[in-house]
Design a protein around this motif. Sequence first.
Motif, short mmCIF file in Angstrom:
data_model
loop_
_atom_site.label_atom_id
_atom_site.label_comp_id
_atom_site.label_asym_id
_atom_site.label_seq_id
_atom_site.Cartn_x
_atom_site.Cartn_y
_atom_site.Cartn_z
N GLY A 147 0.81 -1.21 0.00
CA GLY A 147 0.00 0.00 0.00
C GLY A 147 0.84 1.26 0.00
N SER A 151 0.79 3.94 -3.10
CA SER A 151 0.37 5.31 -2.79
C SER A 151 1.43 6.34 -3.13
N GLU A 193 -0.69 13.13 -6.13
CA GLU A 193 -1.16 11.76 -5.89
C GLU A 193 -0.83 11.31 -4.47
N SER A 197 -3.38 10.38 -1.40
CA SER A 197 -3.30 9.14 -0.63
C SER A 197 -3.25 9.43 0.87
N GLY A 200 -6.70 10.21 1.99
CA GLY A 200 -7.48 8.99 2.09
C GLY A 200 -7.11 8.18 3.32
N LEU A 201 -5.81 8.13 3.63
CA LEU A 201 -5.34 7.37 4.78
C LEU A 201 -5.91 7.91 6.09
N THR A 223 -12.27 9.53 -1.51
CA THR A 223 -10.96 9.87 -2.08
C THR A 223 -11.01 9.86 -3.60
N ASN A 368 -5.44 4.27 -8.01
CA ASN A 368 -4.60 3.61 -7.01
C ASN A 368 -4.49 4.44 -5.74
N ALA A 369 -4.48 5.76 -5.89
CA ALA A 369 -4.33 6.65 -4.74
C ALA A 369 -5.50 6.50 -3.77
N ALA A 372 -4.92 2.42 -2.27
CA ALA A 372 -3.70 2.16 -1.51
C ALA A 372 -3.89 2.40 0.00
N PRO A 373 -4.57 3.48 0.42
CA PRO A 373 -4.78 3.67 1.87
C PRO A 373 -5.54 2.52 2.51
#
Length: 456
Positions: A147, A151, A193, A197, A200-201, A223, A368-369, A372-373
């Motif tokens: 991840g 990210s 990006e 991420s 989002g995390l 996100t 993906n961004a 990934a989180p």
Amino acid sequence: MLERLFALKERNTSVRTEILAGLTTFITMAYIFLLAPNLLSLAGMDRDAVLIAAALGGGLVTIAMGILVNYPIALAPGVGLLAFYSFTVVLGMGLTWQTALGAVFISGLVFLVLTLTKIRQLIIESIPSSLKIAITVGIGLFICIIGLKLSGLMTISLSLQPGTLHDIITAKGHGAPGASETLLTLGNLQSPEVLLSLFGLFFTGALMARRITGALLIGIITTSILAYVTGIATLPETLTFMAIPDFSKIAFMELDIASAFNVGLVTIIFSFTFVELFDSMGTLIATATKAGIADPKKGSFPGLGRAMIVDSLGVSFGAMLGSSTITVFVESAAGVGAGGRTGLTAVTTGIMFIICLFFAPLIALVPNAATAPALILVGALMMEAIHEINFSDWTEGFPAYLVIVLMPFTYSIANGVAAGLIVYPLMKLITGRYKDVHWFMYVLALIVLTKYVFFN
């Protein structure tokens, strides 16, 4: 009909409660249909084909679990095994995705044989709890590092040539004169990006801290929307939200079983089987207990054998459709927490999975961004049980430590599992505590050691 099929009154539940519980499980699991296409596409598989295989396979096997076993448990491609499939087996070993699918198919058959012959129970009993916990924790770190890489929060600074220990640690001489770099480094925090991420995390993490149902899915969707609003991601010229699934894309029976029988893949097949074994057993027991179906103290697990058979058949069925290992999901506990007590919960979830097939164009828009989180946070959830490992007892702590660190640092779940199986009985032998080890552990250690010595 529903009463006869699911014994609703006997388990003190209702149709309404079961359906709501099934929807709750679906909301908490739906993120997998965003992650699976992204992860398996990195292995060269078609995103649409993966989504169809994951949703159709997961949906049908989940419905089977509900009707045949009457358990409120859902199944779908496992996150850890998705990562293992793409990054270790395909990208790491250079195998084709067809060969990897063959290995998954064989592992399902092995899984079935182990279940029918009671060997599966013997393996479960022989592996100490410290190693079982360490495997889960190690896979969590493995997922986390993937991840972080997807990210952009972590980058591999360079490819190092063999040298002195100091050179390897500092990468001295590989950069500009006088420069000193690390093996892994923080990504570019000025990158849009990466910043997305990070949002989002922490946003998803905050939702989880507030115990919001479906936090992972809400985080991914929010996100993704932010990515398009800010221009970090761009919409296609022709935007479609729904479409009839193109089943011609599905990789049905494209698995290469013959290549998977290669002796060099024994450890891969073993790893698929091993991880699935403990993942499913632990989740089945824990969820059935929480639902009041099983009672570990009395040794009462009605339907557990049937559940394991459905699980093992689901592995091979998923591979035939073109999906990595389909396994039971711990998120099923969310549905149980919402009142789910019967297979009607699972049937509801499975139907929702199949409905997802018609939203493939929308799911394909997720960057993906945004996914990934979710990987990083799932990794964090899998760290929870580490406190149960007794690190003050070195014969328990050291093997567990090797399992945990070797998985992410060698980018291989198989290496971590193998280290634990070999070192645990060895440490017990050295300290004269060989009787503390189940006799079958010595058999497993010998098998793994033979593989690494003669067939590595």
